[in-house]
Design a protein around this motif. Structure first.
Motif, PDB file in Angstrom:
ATOM      1  N   ALA A  32      73.223  31.308 107.977  1.00 21.03           N
ATOM      2  CA  ALA A  32      72.038  32.329 108.813  1.00 21.03           C
ATOM      3  C   ALA A  32      71.402  31.478 109.817  1.00 21.03           C
ATOM      4  O   ALA A  32      71.184  32.213 110.894  1.00 21.03           O
ATOM      5  N   GLN A  33      70.836  30.608 109.640  1.00 22.02           N
ATOM      6  CA  GLN A  33      70.113  29.588 110.770  1.00 22.02           C
ATOM      7  C   GLN A  33      70.964  29.295 111.912  1.00 22.02           C
ATOM      8  O   GLN A  33      70.499  29.388 112.791  1.00 22.02           O
ATOM      9  N   ASP A  34      72.285  28.929 111.537  1.00 20.24           N
ATOM     10  CA  ASP A  34      72.946  28.835 112.866  1.00 20.24           C
ATOM     11  C   ASP A  34      73.329  30.108 113.566  1.00 20.24           C
ATOM     12  O   ASP A  34      73.702  30.080 114.798  1.00 20.24           O
ATOM     13  N   ALA A  35      73.250  31.283 113.003  1.00 22.23           N
ATOM     14  CA  ALA A  35      73.410  32.515 113.630  1.00 22.23           C
ATOM     15  C   ALA A  35      72.142  32.925 114.251  1.00 22.23           C
ATOM     16  O   ALA A  35      72.237  34.036 114.795  1.00 22.23           O
ATOM     17  N   GLY A  36      71.000  32.322 114.163  1.00 25.78           N
ATOM     18  CA  GLY A  36      69.856  32.532 114.732  1.00 25.78           C
ATOM     19  C   GLY A  36      68.995  33.670 113.847  1.00 25.78           C
ATOM     20  O   GLY A  36      68.228  34.122 114.323  1.00 25.78           O
ATOM     21  N   LEU A  37      69.496  33.501 112.579  1.00 29.90           N
ATOM     22  CA  LEU A  37      68.804  34.569 111.657  1.00 29.90           C
ATOM     23  C   LEU A  37      67.659  33.672 110.914  1.00 29.90           C
ATOM     24  O   LEU A  37      67.619  33.546 109.663  1.00 29.90           O
ATOM     25  N   THR A  38      66.866  33.176 111.749  1.00 29.01           N
ATOM     26  CA  THR A  38      65.823  32.030 111.207  1.00 29.01           C
ATOM     27  C   THR A  38      65.081  32.868 110.012  1.00 29.01           C
ATOM     28  O   THR A  38      64.832  32.122 108.940  1.00 29.01           O
ATOM     29  N   GLU A  39      64.534  34.026 110.054  1.00 34.66           N
ATOM     30  CA  GLU A  39      63.727  34.493 108.965  1.00 34.66           C
ATOM     31  C   GLU A  39      64.547  34.636 107.600  1.00 34.66           C
ATOM     32  O   GLU A  39      64.241  34.502 106.687  1.00 34.66           O
ATOM     33  N   ALA A  41      67.138  32.757 107.030  1.00 38.09           N
ATOM     34  CA  ALA A  41      67.470  31.684 106.605  1.00 38.09           C
ATOM     35  C   ALA A  41      66.216  31.116 105.670  1.00 38.09           C
ATOM     36  O   ALA A  41      66.375  30.427 104.657  1.00 38.09           O
ATOM     37  N   ARG A  42      64.927  31.445 106.180  1.00 36.66           N
ATOM     38  CA  ARG A  42      63.663  30.835 105.618  1.00 36.66           C
ATOM     39  C   ARG A  42      63.947  31.719 104.155  1.00 36.66           C
ATOM     40  O   ARG A  42      63.542  30.888 103.033  1.00 36.66           O
ATOM     41  N   SER A  43      63.847  33.119 104.126  1.00 33.65           N
ATOM     42  CA  SER A  43      63.983  33.654 102.913  1.00 33.65           C
ATOM     43  C   SER A  43      64.909  33.165 101.817  1.00 33.65           C
ATOM     44  O   SER A  43      64.616  32.949 100.790  1.00 33.65           O
ATOM     45  N   ILE A  44      66.054  32.699 102.350  1.00 35.51           N
ATOM     46  CA  ILE A  44      67.152  32.347 101.643  1.00 35.51           C
ATOM     47  C   ILE A  44      66.899  30.775 100.920  1.00 35.51           C
ATOM     48  O   ILE A  44      66.859  30.391  99.870  1.00 35.51           O
ATOM     49  N   ALA A  47      64.461  31.130  97.932  1.00 32.89           N
ATOM     50  CA  ALA A  47      65.356  31.401  96.967  1.00 32.89           C
ATOM     51  C   ALA A  47      65.644  29.917  96.289  1.00 32.89           C
ATOM     52  O   ALA A  47      65.561  29.966  95.175  1.00 32.89           O
ATOM     53  N   VAL A  48      66.235  29.226  97.148  1.00 34.73           N
ATOM     54  CA  VAL A  48      66.752  28.016  96.722  1.00 34.73           C
ATOM     55  C   VAL A  48      65.623  27.298  96.062  1.00 34.73           C
ATOM     56  O   VAL A  48      65.841  26.446  95.038  1.00 34.73           O
ATOM     57  N   ALA A  49      64.301  27.056  96.542  1.00 36.58           N
ATOM     58  CA  ALA A  49      63.185  26.642  96.090  1.00 36.58           C
ATOM     59  C   ALA A  49      62.843  27.090  94.726  1.00 36.58           C
ATOM     60  O   ALA A  49      62.547  26.234  93.655  1.00 36.58           O
ATOM     61  N   LEU A  50      62.782  28.205  94.433  1.00 34.60           N
ATOM     62  CA  LEU A  50      62.535  29.063  93.392  1.00 34.60           C
ATOM     63  C   LEU A  50      63.558  28.685  92.266  1.00 34.60           C
ATOM     64  O   LEU A  50      63.148  28.541  91.021  1.00 34.60           O
ATOM     65  N   ILE A  51      64.728  28.790  92.512  1.00 32.50           N
ATOM     66  CA  ILE A  51      65.697  28.096  91.668  1.00 32.50           C
ATOM     67  C   ILE A  51      65.514  26.839  91.119  1.00 32.50           C
ATOM     68  O   ILE A  51      65.702  26.458  90.060  1.00 32.50           O
TER      69      ILE A  51
END
Length: 69
Positions: A32-39, A41-44, A47-51
């Motif tokens: 997502a970050q590579d595709a320019g979908l910064t927000e 990517a941040r939200s995902i 989710a990783v941090a919550l896991i």
């Protein structure tokens, strides 16, 4: 089977399962970050941090269980 015996099996299984999902989510966050979908990517990434936090809680539960047996 006694609940403590079952939890002895389940807690590591849950953590491993979470780790597999976290790895997949992190891979998707990078895409997502590579595709320019910064927000996205941040939200995902959140989710990783919550896991990771959840796995910490599962590890504490495992340690508490081990101290009672």
């Amino acid at each position: 089977m006694e609940i403590s015996q079952k939890l002895t099996q389940l807690l590591p299984h849950w953590a491993e399962h979470n780790e597999a999902h976290a790895k997949s989510y992190a891979d998707w966050a990078k895409q997502a970050q590579d595709a320019g979908l910064t927000e996205v990517a941040r939200s995902i990434g959140e989710a990783v941090a919550l896991i990771e936090d959840a796995n910490g809680a599962l590890e504490r539960a495992k340690a508490a269980l081990e101290s009672t047996t």
